[in-house]
Design a protein around this motif. Sequence first.
Motif, short mmCIF file in Angstrom:
data_model
loop_
_atom_site.label_atom_id
_atom_site.label_comp_id
_atom_site.label_asym_id
_atom_site.label_seq_id
_atom_site.Cartn_x
_atom_site.Cartn_y
_atom_site.Cartn_z
N THR A 36 -4.14 8.58 7.24
CA THR A 36 -3.34 9.41 8.15
C THR A 36 -2.17 8.61 8.72
OG1 THR A 36 -5.25 10.77 8.74
CG2 THR A 36 -3.39 10.78 10.26
N LYS A 37 -2.44 7.37 9.14
CA LYS A 37 -1.38 6.52 9.67
C LYS A 37 -0.33 6.23 8.60
CE LYS A 37 -4.24 4.19 13.13
NZ LYS A 37 -4.83 2.88 13.56
N LEU A 38 -0.79 5.98 7.38
CA LEU A 38 0.13 5.71 6.27
C LEU A 38 1.05 6.90 6.02
CD1 LEU A 38 -0.65 4.05 2.88
CD2 LEU A 38 0.27 6.36 2.89
N LEU A 39 0.46 8.12 5.98
CA LEU A 39 1.26 9.32 5.73
C LEU A 39 2.21 9.61 6.88
CD1 LEU A 39 -1.42 11.63 4.07
CD2 LEU A 39 0.50 10.46 2.97
N ASP A 40 1.76 9.36 8.10
CA ASP A 40 2.65 9.54 9.24
C ASP A 40 3.87 8.62 9.11
OD1 ASP A 40 0.97 11.42 10.36
OD2 ASP A 40 0.02 10.02 11.77
N ARG A 41 3.60 7.38 8.72
CA ARG A 41 4.69 6.41 8.57
C ARG A 41 5.65 6.81 7.45
NH1 ARG A 41 1.57 2.48 8.11
NH2 ARG A 41 1.55 2.16 5.85
N LEU A 42 5.10 7.22 6.31
CA LEU A 42 5.94 7.61 5.18
C LEU A 42 6.73 8.88 5.49
CD1 LEU A 42 3.58 6.95 2.12
CD2 LEU A 42 5.48 5.54 2.93
N GLU A 43 6.12 9.79 6.24
CA GLU A 43 6.81 11.03 6.59
C GLU A 43 7.95 10.75 7.57
OE1 GLU A 43 5.41 15.60 7.12
OE2 GLU A 43 4.40 14.14 8.38
N ARG A 44 7.71 9.89 8.54
CA ARG A 44 8.77 9.55 9.49
C ARG A 44 9.95 8.89 8.80
NH1 ARG A 44 4.43 7.84 12.81
NH2 ARG A 44 4.83 5.68 12.16
N GLY A 64 10.94 9.54 5.87
CA GLY A 64 11.58 10.46 4.94
C GLY A 64 11.17 10.30 3.49
N HIS A 65 10.02 9.65 3.26
CA HIS A 65 9.57 9.44 1.88
C HIS A 65 8.67 10.55 1.37
CE1 HIS A 65 11.45 5.58 1.80
NE2 HIS A 65 10.65 5.05 2.71
N VAL A 66 7.92 11.21 2.26
CA VAL A 66 7.00 12.28 1.84
C VAL A 66 7.11 13.44 2.82
CG1 VAL A 66 5.37 10.62 0.82
CG2 VAL A 66 5.01 11.44 3.17
N VAL A 67 6.64 14.59 2.36
CA VAL A 67 6.51 15.76 3.22
C VAL A 67 5.11 16.32 3.03
CG1 VAL A 67 8.96 16.37 3.26
CG2 VAL A 67 7.48 17.27 1.44
N ARG A 68 4.56 16.93 4.08
CA ARG A 68 3.27 17.60 4.00
C ARG A 68 3.53 19.09 3.85
NH1 ARG A 68 1.95 13.57 8.31
NH2 ARG A 68 0.01 12.49 7.78
N ARG A 69 2.73 19.72 2.99
CA ARG A 69 2.86 21.16 2.77
C ARG A 69 1.46 21.79 2.76
NH1 ARG A 69 8.06 21.80 1.64
NH2 ARG A 69 9.19 20.27 0.37
N PRO A 70 1.37 23.10 3.04
CA PRO A 70 0.06 23.77 2.96
C PRO A 70 -0.51 23.69 1.55
CG PRO A 70 1.68 25.16 4.07
CD PRO A 70 2.44 24.01 3.48
N HIS A 71 -1.82 23.51 1.47
CA HIS A 71 -2.49 23.47 0.18
C HIS A 71 -2.42 24.86 -0.45
CE1 HIS A 71 -5.63 22.98 -2.85
NE2 HIS A 71 -5.56 21.67 -2.63
N PRO A 72 -2.15 24.95 -1.76
CA PRO A 72 -1.98 26.27 -2.39
C PRO A 72 -3.24 27.14 -2.41
CG PRO A 72 -1.99 24.52 -4.04
CD PRO A 72 -1.91 23.85 -2.71
N THR A 73 -4.42 26.53 -2.34
CA THR A 73 -5.65 27.33 -2.42
C THR A 73 -6.61 27.10 -1.25
OG1 THR A 73 -6.71 25.63 -3.80
CG2 THR A 73 -5.56 27.41 -4.95
N THR A 106 0.83 -1.20 0.00
CA THR A 106 0.00 0.00 0.00
C THR A 106 0.86 1.25 0.00
OG1 THR A 106 -1.73 -1.18 1.20
CG2 THR A 106 -1.87 1.22 1.18
N ASP A 107 1.97 1.23 0.73
CA ASP A 107 2.90 2.36 0.72
C ASP A 107 3.39 2.66 -0.69
OD1 ASP A 107 2.67 2.43 3.47
OD2 ASP A 107 4.55 1.37 3.84
#
Length: 202
Positions: free
Chosen positions: A110-118, A120-129, A75-76
């Motif tokens: 949310t758990k998946l993104l937390d795991r990927l972010e920890r 170092g595979h993804v980063v979260r950024r503010p939505h442009p709009t 899934t990752d």
Amino acid sequence: MTPARDDARRDARRISASMIDPRVIDPRQELVRHDDLSEEELAQVVRLMAAMRAWRDADQRLSFASRAHLKLNETDMKALRYIIASMNADVPVTAGALSDHLHISTASTTKLLDRLERAGHVVRRPHPTDRRAVTVEITPETHREVRRTMGLQHARRFELVRSLSPADRETVTRFLEDLSATTLTTAAAAADDDPAPAAPAH
């Protein structure tokens, strides 16, 4: 090693290689009729099915090796590939879009993104709009690694398909679509055959 063990190993390899041959797995033709085929035709059918199995096994090995190298589950990896495709199309990736694509709950996403972010595979950024939302981007290092493995393999497959004639592409496409339909039909039939859950006791 004794001659008996040599014979046993040869027999085991022969059976393993012939498990897609209807003469071995369905000799009484209870599921598959094959007595209307010549030996040459039957050998050709079995060879094609063996090639299909070899392709599936090779693809699974590549997928497993790529995921193991990056310490990802299936899934990752699907999530990373979706993020890459969205970024290439200049489409912001939100948790909701990712949840829809993966067919998992918001909490699981949310758990998946937390795991990927920890990792170092993804980063979260503010939505442009939309200030209430955040977007997800793949890190450059992980992007390069996914391109080096899965991306390169996809490019090789594309070149192989492009080398076919238009008529051959149509034939292969119809065959694969029909093959997928048999899998979906089998899965649906298996689900229908499952016994209904027992009513809870009162």
